[in-house]
Design a protein around this motif. Structure first.
Motif, short mmCIF file in Angstrom:
data_model
loop_
_atom_site.label_atom_id
_atom_site.label_comp_id
_atom_site.label_asym_id
_atom_site.label_seq_id
_atom_site.Cartn_x
_atom_site.Cartn_y
_atom_site.Cartn_z
N ALA A 277 -93.29 -109.96 -9.21
CA ALA A 277 -93.76 -109.26 -8.01
C ALA A 277 -93.24 -109.94 -6.74
CB ALA A 277 -95.29 -109.23 -8.00
N THR B 282 -92.44 -99.92 -7.26
CA THR B 282 -93.79 -100.34 -6.84
C THR B 282 -94.85 -99.67 -7.70
OG1 THR B 282 -92.97 -100.60 -4.58
CG2 THR B 282 -95.35 -100.45 -4.87
N LEU C 269 -97.42 -101.70 -10.21
CA LEU C 269 -98.88 -101.56 -10.09
C LEU C 269 -99.49 -100.94 -11.35
CD1 LEU C 269 -99.17 -100.43 -6.36
CD2 LEU C 269 -99.61 -102.71 -7.33
N SER C 270 -98.81 -99.96 -11.92
CA SER C 270 -99.31 -99.34 -13.17
C SER C 270 -99.32 -100.35 -14.31
CB SER C 270 -98.43 -98.15 -13.56
OG SER C 270 -98.44 -97.19 -12.54
N TRP D 181 -99.67 -103.61 -14.06
CA TRP D 181 -100.78 -104.53 -13.83
C TRP D 181 -102.11 -103.88 -14.20
CZ3 TRP D 181 -99.90 -107.36 -8.52
CH2 TRP D 181 -98.84 -108.26 -8.66
#
Length: 197
Positions: free
Chosen positions: A156, A180, A184-185, A187
């Motif tokens: 990241a 991005t 995020l998905s 994580w």
């Protein structure tokens, strides 16, 4: 005020006085004073050909002197007479007028935003990043969950500057959006797997 070249030095003579002044005495910038003396020195070293035809070097000296007289006129705020050291002609060089700013060309209306193509690219990149992050984290989590966490933070931190800069570039903004969203998905998926598993 008259600009002349005398014995390899540039001098300025005030109208009516006849007294020669060194350009440095008039608080002109040092670079301009140096350029004036260099011009006068070159004019002294170059002599006109005997047949009277001005060669390119002589024309260049005359042109350079005229430009320097224009700079002196602009700084002093007064008309400067320029005596050509080659031909002996005298001409007036007025204070240059401030140039009007050229308005920028009208901003063209860009092409319409390609939402369908852009979102397709974003979706593809998001799925790719999601799969890579989950595969990497799953493999590292078997060795140590801290390795997996450290790898995610490093990924990241490494991607963040590139993604931030890419958001303003027309084509790459879709890739940045997808990366991005994929990060995020991944994580979110890893957090749910950790909580449920």
């Amino acid at each position: 005020m008259e600009l002349r070249a005398h014995e390899g030095r540039a001098i300025l003579v005030r109208a009516g006085e006849g007294r020669a002044l060194d350009p440095a005495d008039l608080a002109l910038p040092a670079a301009l004073v140096s350029a004036l003396h260099e011009w006068a020195s070159v004019a002294r070293q170059v002599s006109p050909p005997p047949h009277g035809d001005d060669g390119p070097a002589l024309e260049l000296i005359t042109h350079r002197g005229r430009l320097l007289a224009g700079r002196v006129a602009a700084l002093l705020g007064t008309t400067v007479r320029y005596r050509d050291p080659i031909g002996g002609r005298t001409e007036s060089v007025d204070v240059p007028r401030a140039r009007l700013a050229v308005p920028p060309p009208p901003v063209p209306i860009g092409e319409p935003t390609p939402w369908a193509t852009g979102l397709t690219v974003s979706l593809f990149v998001a799925v790719l990043v999601l799969c890579v992050i989950i595969a990497l984290s799953s493999g590292l989590a078997e060795a140590s969950p801290w390795f997996a966490l450290g790898a995610n933070v490093l990924i990241a931190a490494g991607l963040a500057p590139s993604l931030w800069l890419s958001k303003a570039v027309p084509v790459w903004r879709w890739v940045a959006l997808g990366a991005t969203a994929g990060l995020l998905s991944a994580w979110l998926a890893l957090t749910l797997a950790l909580l449920l598993g």
